[in-house]
Write a protein that holds these residues in place. Sequence first.
Motif, short mmCIF file in Angstrom:
data_model
loop_
_atom_site.label_atom_id
_atom_site.label_comp_id
_atom_site.label_asym_id
_atom_site.label_seq_id
_atom_site.Cartn_x
_atom_site.Cartn_y
_atom_site.Cartn_z
N ARG A 6 31.71 4.30 18.49
CA ARG A 6 30.78 3.20 18.72
C ARG A 6 31.21 2.01 17.90
NH1 ARG A 6 25.45 5.22 15.79
NH2 ARG A 6 25.78 7.08 17.01
N SER A 7 30.86 0.85 18.36
CA SER A 7 31.26 -0.34 17.65
C SER A 7 30.45 -1.52 18.13
CB SER A 7 32.77 -0.51 17.83
OG SER A 7 33.09 -1.76 18.28
N GLN A 8 30.47 -2.56 17.37
CA GLN A 8 29.67 -3.74 17.71
C GLN A 8 30.49 -4.99 17.51
OE1 GLN A 8 25.84 -3.58 17.84
NE2 GLN A 8 25.83 -5.68 18.55
N LEU A 9 30.53 -5.83 18.51
CA LEU A 9 31.27 -7.08 18.40
C LEU A 9 30.30 -8.20 18.70
CD1 LEU A 9 34.23 -8.25 18.11
CD2 LEU A 9 34.17 -8.43 20.57
N PRO A 69 27.37 -9.89 19.88
CA PRO A 69 26.24 -9.43 20.68
C PRO A 69 26.57 -8.19 21.51
CG PRO A 69 27.36 -11.21 21.81
CD PRO A 69 28.05 -11.05 20.48
N THR A 70 27.84 -7.80 21.55
CA THR A 70 28.27 -6.76 22.49
C THR A 70 28.45 -5.43 21.79
OG1 THR A 70 29.44 -8.52 23.65
CG2 THR A 70 29.91 -6.28 24.33
N VAL A 90 29.47 -1.28 21.92
CA VAL A 90 30.36 -0.36 22.62
C VAL A 90 30.01 1.06 22.17
CG1 VAL A 90 32.76 0.34 22.98
CG2 VAL A 90 32.23 -2.08 22.60
N LEU A 116 21.92 -1.24 20.48
CA LEU A 116 22.68 -0.01 20.33
C LEU A 116 21.91 1.19 20.90
CD1 LEU A 116 25.15 1.43 19.18
CD2 LEU A 116 24.00 1.53 16.98
#
Lengths: 195, 317
Positions: free
Chosen positions: B268-271, B273-274, B276, B298
Amino acid sequence: MSREALYESLSAVMDDEADEMELHRVLAATKDDAELRAAWSRYQLARAVMHRDLLEPRLDIAAGVSAALAAEAMPKARIFSWGFVGRITVAASVTVAVLAGVRLYNQSEMSDAELAQRAPQPSLSAPQVQGTPILAGYTEGVEQSQEPSSKDMGKDSEWHEKRLPTYLRQHVQQSSVNGAESALPYARAASLENR
Amino acid sequence: MRFFSLLLLVGSMAMSVQAADAQNWLSRLLKAEQRQSFQGVFVYERNGSFSTHAIWHQAGQNDGESRERLLRLDGAPVEVMRVDGRLKCGSSAVADQLIEGEGPWPPRPLDPQKLAEWYEIRMVGESRVAGRSAVVLTILPRDQYRYGFELHLDRETSLPLKSLLLNEKGQLLERLQFTQLDTSTPLTKDKLEPGPACQPVEVLQTSTPKQGAWRSEWLPPGFTLRSMHTQPSPVSGENITYLMYGDGLARFSVFIEPLHSALVEDARSQLGPTVVVSKRISTADGDMMVTVIGEVPLGTAERIVLSIRASEEQADR
């Protein structure tokens, strides 16, 4: 250890304030203490009700955390770097498993922004194979597989590293085609091109 | 007592008038982009990235075509050109992973009525952006499954001058904000011609998977399927199933790729506003990696990723 101390530890675990010793103590105790296990479930429920959120009361958190611990017992913690997206967390460590299990039902625990802003924590990237511990007791059941040989471990992070940038691009680009507004999805896509 | 309920009644009427006003502004925003020509400069900011862009927008009036050109001003030039809403050309950064834009799922315009089911739209005040006076609207989610927006619309033209994406704690996830907007000077022709960074767009070869080959057992209320394709992965050559869902404002994509026996962790990851979230699932056709990517919290992405199922039919194969 007295029951009070045990319940105190349990409550600390619930609040994500327990240290590793406490967590192990609670987990060991829940193994053959049905009452404590029930209390854990009740705490979860109470918490969910406070957040007015749905909760599957049969969700067996203890089993999930135990599975996470088993997975984490592997000696090597790899530092994962994924230049493109910045940071990736592998859902394996106990903290993450507990948080994720809870966040599934109410997400007020940790904001995404905080998550994004936190500095990379290598300790969170303990490798783990199939069978996400948070799923214990969830509809799919647990799939515990044996640990892979260390040779194979390098590959899986590569798998994501290779694909996620393409996925991400496709998502933002497709958004700009499907969406009514044009500037925002364009800007999101253009901002991926940083280096 | 009667006085009190009267007060309540008047109060709720005032509220609905106010909500209607906010909806009006949103409708005007949609018309503004069709009718108003403009040129301007805006900044885009998210966690870890800050960029500046120019936009030239020619409204399609008197049966002339509408043209829009966007150009990133810092770093490598990234450019996009749209004619009558269709992508004419684009830099690889914004157009190398495109699959057909038309087909059974045409772009849907924003529908303020429908949006009001999932978001509370309110007028909250006034502001000043890019030297122009603006009206501030908030579009706040009615549940915890999506993010909220704060929109600053130009009082004169209703064009969006500033758009903020906010999480459930009101923290800023991304910002698009004009620093300069000109709605009166006629656009010169050369500004509406694409530059060298703008390459003809090639769409990826895709096929349409069998209806319902994959489905999500749970979706946040209001989200519907907007697009569905299968296409070979540029990385592995595997056939990837792609699904896109939207609620009229927020969107997320689902990618399903066969793993065979590869050992791959969930991730999992966060970029900005997006978000993953990737998770391995088992199907009759072997293990798959399901990845959800979108501008949603999330928790929403996690729940969706857990809800993706292969259809029975596929499992029997």
